[in-house]
Scaffold this motif. Structure first.
Motif, PDB file in Angstrom:
ATOM      1  N   VAL A  31      10.031   9.241   9.323  1.00  0.00           N
ATOM      2  CA  VAL A  31       9.420   8.160   8.550  1.00  0.00           C
ATOM      3  C   VAL A  31       8.856   8.777   7.279  1.00  0.00           C
ATOM      4  CG1 VAL A  31       7.737   6.292   8.527  1.00  0.00           C
ATOM      5  CG2 VAL A  31       8.822   6.964  10.690  1.00  0.00           C
ATOM      6  N   ASN A  32       9.378   8.333   6.139  1.00  0.00           N
ATOM      7  CA  ASN A  32       8.908   8.802   4.839  1.00  0.00           C
ATOM      8  C   ASN A  32       7.934   7.772   4.304  1.00  0.00           C
ATOM      9  OD1 ASN A  32       8.889   9.015   1.826  1.00  0.00           O
ATOM     10  ND2 ASN A  32      10.183  10.773   2.288  1.00  0.00           N
ATOM     11  N   VAL A  33       6.712   8.223   4.040  1.00  0.00           N
ATOM     12  CA  VAL A  33       5.672   7.333   3.523  1.00  0.00           C
ATOM     13  C   VAL A  33       5.284   7.824   2.133  1.00  0.00           C
ATOM     14  CG1 VAL A  33       3.392   6.339   3.902  1.00  0.00           C
ATOM     15  CG2 VAL A  33       4.836   6.924   5.866  1.00  0.00           C
ATOM     16  N   GLU A  34       5.369   6.928   1.168  1.00  0.00           N
ATOM     17  CA  GLU A  34       5.064   7.250  -0.223  1.00  0.00           C
ATOM     18  C   GLU A  34       3.942   6.340  -0.708  1.00  0.00           C
ATOM     19  OE1 GLU A  34       7.501   7.572  -4.441  1.00  0.00           O
ATOM     20  OE2 GLU A  34       8.223   6.204  -2.907  1.00  0.00           O
ATOM     21  N   VAL A  35       3.067   6.880  -1.558  1.00  0.00           N
ATOM     22  CA  VAL A  35       2.004   6.069  -2.139  1.00  0.00           C
ATOM     23  C   VAL A  35       2.638   4.886  -2.840  1.00  0.00           C
ATOM     24  CG1 VAL A  35       0.105   6.011  -3.799  1.00  0.00           C
ATOM     25  CG2 VAL A  35       0.497   8.074  -2.426  1.00  0.00           C
ATOM     26  N   GLY A  36       2.158   3.693  -2.552  1.00  0.00           N
ATOM     27  CA  GLY A  36       2.721   2.482  -3.137  1.00  0.00           C
ATOM     28  C   GLY A  36       2.066   2.137  -4.459  1.00  0.00           C
ATOM     29  N   GLU A  37       1.641   0.905  -4.585  1.00  0.00           N
ATOM     30  CA  GLU A  37       1.073   0.402  -5.833  1.00  0.00           C
ATOM     31  C   GLU A  37      -0.389   0.784  -6.014  1.00  0.00           C
ATOM     32  OE1 GLU A  37       1.793  -3.814  -5.801  1.00  0.00           O
ATOM     33  OE2 GLU A  37       3.876  -3.512  -5.205  1.00  0.00           O
ATOM     34  N   PHE A  38      -0.957   1.473  -5.042  1.00  0.00           N
ATOM     35  CA  PHE A  38      -2.363   1.885  -5.107  1.00  0.00           C
ATOM     36  C   PHE A  38      -2.464   3.110  -6.006  1.00  0.00           C
ATOM     37  CE2 PHE A  38      -6.484   3.194  -3.468  1.00  0.00           C
ATOM     38  CZ  PHE A  38      -7.083   1.979  -3.189  1.00  0.00           C
ATOM     39  N   ASN A  39      -3.386   3.109  -6.964  1.00  0.00           N
ATOM     40  CA  ASN A  39      -3.501   4.190  -7.941  1.00  0.00           C
ATOM     41  C   ASN A  39      -4.241   5.383  -7.336  1.00  0.00           C
ATOM     42  OD1 ASN A  39      -3.446   5.635 -10.309  1.00  0.00           O
ATOM     43  ND2 ASN A  39      -5.212   4.599 -11.176  1.00  0.00           N
ATOM     44  N   VAL A  40      -3.499   6.451  -7.056  1.00  0.00           N
ATOM     45  CA  VAL A  40      -4.078   7.669  -6.506  1.00  0.00           C
ATOM     46  C   VAL A  40      -3.567   8.847  -7.307  1.00  0.00           C
ATOM     47  CG1 VAL A  40      -4.176   9.198  -4.506  1.00  0.00           C
ATOM     48  CG2 VAL A  40      -4.219   6.743  -4.174  1.00  0.00           C
ATOM     49  N   GLU A  41      -4.497   9.732  -7.708  1.00  0.00           N
ATOM     50  CA  GLU A  41      -4.119  10.962  -8.383  1.00  0.00           C
ATOM     51  C   GLU A  41      -4.599  12.122  -7.540  1.00  0.00           C
ATOM     52  OE1 GLU A  41      -4.626  11.376 -12.727  1.00  0.00           O
ATOM     53  OE2 GLU A  41      -5.646   9.441 -12.550  1.00  0.00           O
ATOM     54  N   PHE A  42      -3.722  13.110  -7.330  1.00  0.00           N
ATOM     55  CA  PHE A  42      -4.086  14.309  -6.598  1.00  0.00           C
ATOM     56  C   PHE A  42      -4.429  15.408  -7.594  1.00  0.00           C
ATOM     57  CE2 PHE A  42      -1.307  12.083  -3.573  1.00  0.00           C
ATOM     58  CZ  PHE A  42      -2.157  12.025  -2.482  1.00  0.00           C
ATOM     59  N   PHE A  43      -5.375  16.258  -7.225  1.00  0.00           N
ATOM     60  CA  PHE A  43      -5.819  17.355  -8.070  1.00  0.00           C
ATOM     61  C   PHE A  43      -5.900  18.625  -7.225  1.00  0.00           C
ATOM     62  CE2 PHE A  43      -7.650  13.434  -9.604  1.00  0.00           C
ATOM     63  CZ  PHE A  43      -7.392  13.468 -10.962  1.00  0.00           C
ATOM     64  N   THR A  44      -5.914  19.784  -7.892  1.00  0.00           N
ATOM     65  CA  THR A  44      -6.126  21.045  -7.187  1.00  0.00           C
ATOM     66  C   THR A  44      -7.388  21.694  -7.708  1.00  0.00           C
ATOM     67  OG1 THR A  44      -4.747  22.251  -8.761  1.00  0.00           O
ATOM     68  CG2 THR A  44      -3.680  21.469  -6.750  1.00  0.00           C
ATOM     69  N   GLY A  45      -7.923  22.637  -6.956  1.00  0.00           N
ATOM     70  CA  GLY A  45      -9.149  23.327  -7.346  1.00  0.00           C
ATOM     71  C   GLY A  45     -10.380  22.522  -6.962  1.00  0.00           C
ATOM     72  N   GLU A  46     -11.518  23.037  -7.320  1.00  0.00           N
ATOM     73  CA  GLU A  46     -12.774  22.354  -7.034  1.00  0.00           C
ATOM     74  C   GLU A  46     -13.025  21.261  -8.080  1.00  0.00           C
ATOM     75  OE1 GLU A  46     -15.070  22.709  -4.561  1.00  0.00           O
ATOM     76  OE2 GLU A  46     -13.705  24.099  -3.582  1.00  0.00           O
ATOM     77  N   LEU A  52       0.828  -1.212   0.000  1.00  0.00           N
ATOM     78  CA  LEU A  52       0.000   0.000   0.000  1.00  0.00           C
ATOM     79  C   LEU A  52       0.856   1.254   0.000  1.00  0.00           C
ATOM     80  CD1 LEU A  52      -2.797  -1.021   2.519  1.00  0.00           C
ATOM     81  CD2 LEU A  52      -3.040  -0.678   0.051  1.00  0.00           C
ATOM     82  N   PHE A  53       1.946   1.221   0.766  1.00  0.00           N
ATOM     83  CA  PHE A  53       2.861   2.352   0.848  1.00  0.00           C
ATOM     84  C   PHE A  53       4.295   1.856   0.735  1.00  0.00           C
ATOM     85  CE2 PHE A  53      -0.760   3.774   3.553  1.00  0.00           C
ATOM     86  CZ  PHE A  53      -1.168   4.849   2.777  1.00  0.00           C
ATOM     87  N   ASN A  54       5.170   2.736   0.284  1.00  0.00           N
ATOM     88  CA  ASN A  54       6.607   2.513   0.354  1.00  0.00           C
ATOM     89  C   ASN A  54       7.085   3.324   1.545  1.00  0.00           C
ATOM     90  OD1 ASN A  54       6.591   1.050  -2.096  1.00  0.00           O
ATOM     91  ND2 ASN A  54       6.573   2.964  -3.223  1.00  0.00           N
ATOM     92  N   VAL A  55       7.783   2.688   2.456  1.00  0.00           N
ATOM     93  CA  VAL A  55       8.157   3.334   3.714  1.00  0.00           C
ATOM     94  C   VAL A  55       9.672   3.275   3.900  1.00  0.00           C
ATOM     95  CG1 VAL A  55       7.848   3.303   6.218  1.00  0.00           C
ATOM     96  CG2 VAL A  55       5.939   2.670   4.724  1.00  0.00           C
TER      97      VAL A  55
END
Length: 121
Positions: A90-105, A80-83
């Motif tokens: 502790v550095n936690v990075e998004v792992g193999e789970f597909n997540v996209e971040f967006f800005t604005g409404e 789930l995360f790369n740690v």
């Protein structure tokens, strides 16, 4: 505002299901709260990690440092995360789970206005 979208069946993801099997619904909350912490750590939508001291992560998640270490290690083991641990950081990075971040409404989507509890476009 920075936000991310996710599939409505994400709880059925094999990795998240394994994590939930081990820690119950606390794991589900842990996963999404860590994603929120990663997303809010910068305005850069391509930035998919956050690094804090163990004590800070514990406060963000509302759990003990010992439980945080146990859960973050397990979430890393199942992908789930790369740690990475660097002293107390502790550095936690998004792992193999597909997540996209967006800005604005979000555009073209209905959202719940929590001030009136009515749906808005």
């Amino acid at each position: 505002m920075k936000w991310f979208k996710h599939m409505t069946n994400s709880s059925l993801d094999e990795r998240l299901a394994r994590f939930t099997d081990k820690y119950g619904l606390e794991a589900y909350g842990f996963f999404w709260r860590v994603l929120e912490a990663i997303g809010s750590s910068t305005e850069d939508v391509n930035h998919k990690n956050a690094e804090y001291p163990t004590k800070t992560w514990s406060k963000i998640l509302g759990i003990s440092a010992k439980k945080f270490i146990s859960m973050v290690q397990e979430s890393s083991t199942i992908g789930l995360f790369n740690v990475n641990f660097n002293s107390d950081l502790v550095n936690v990075e998004v792992g193999e789970f597909n997540v996209e971040f967006f800005t604005g409404e979000p555009q073209g989507k209905r959202r719940l206005d929590v001030s009136t509890y009515e749906w808005a476009e």
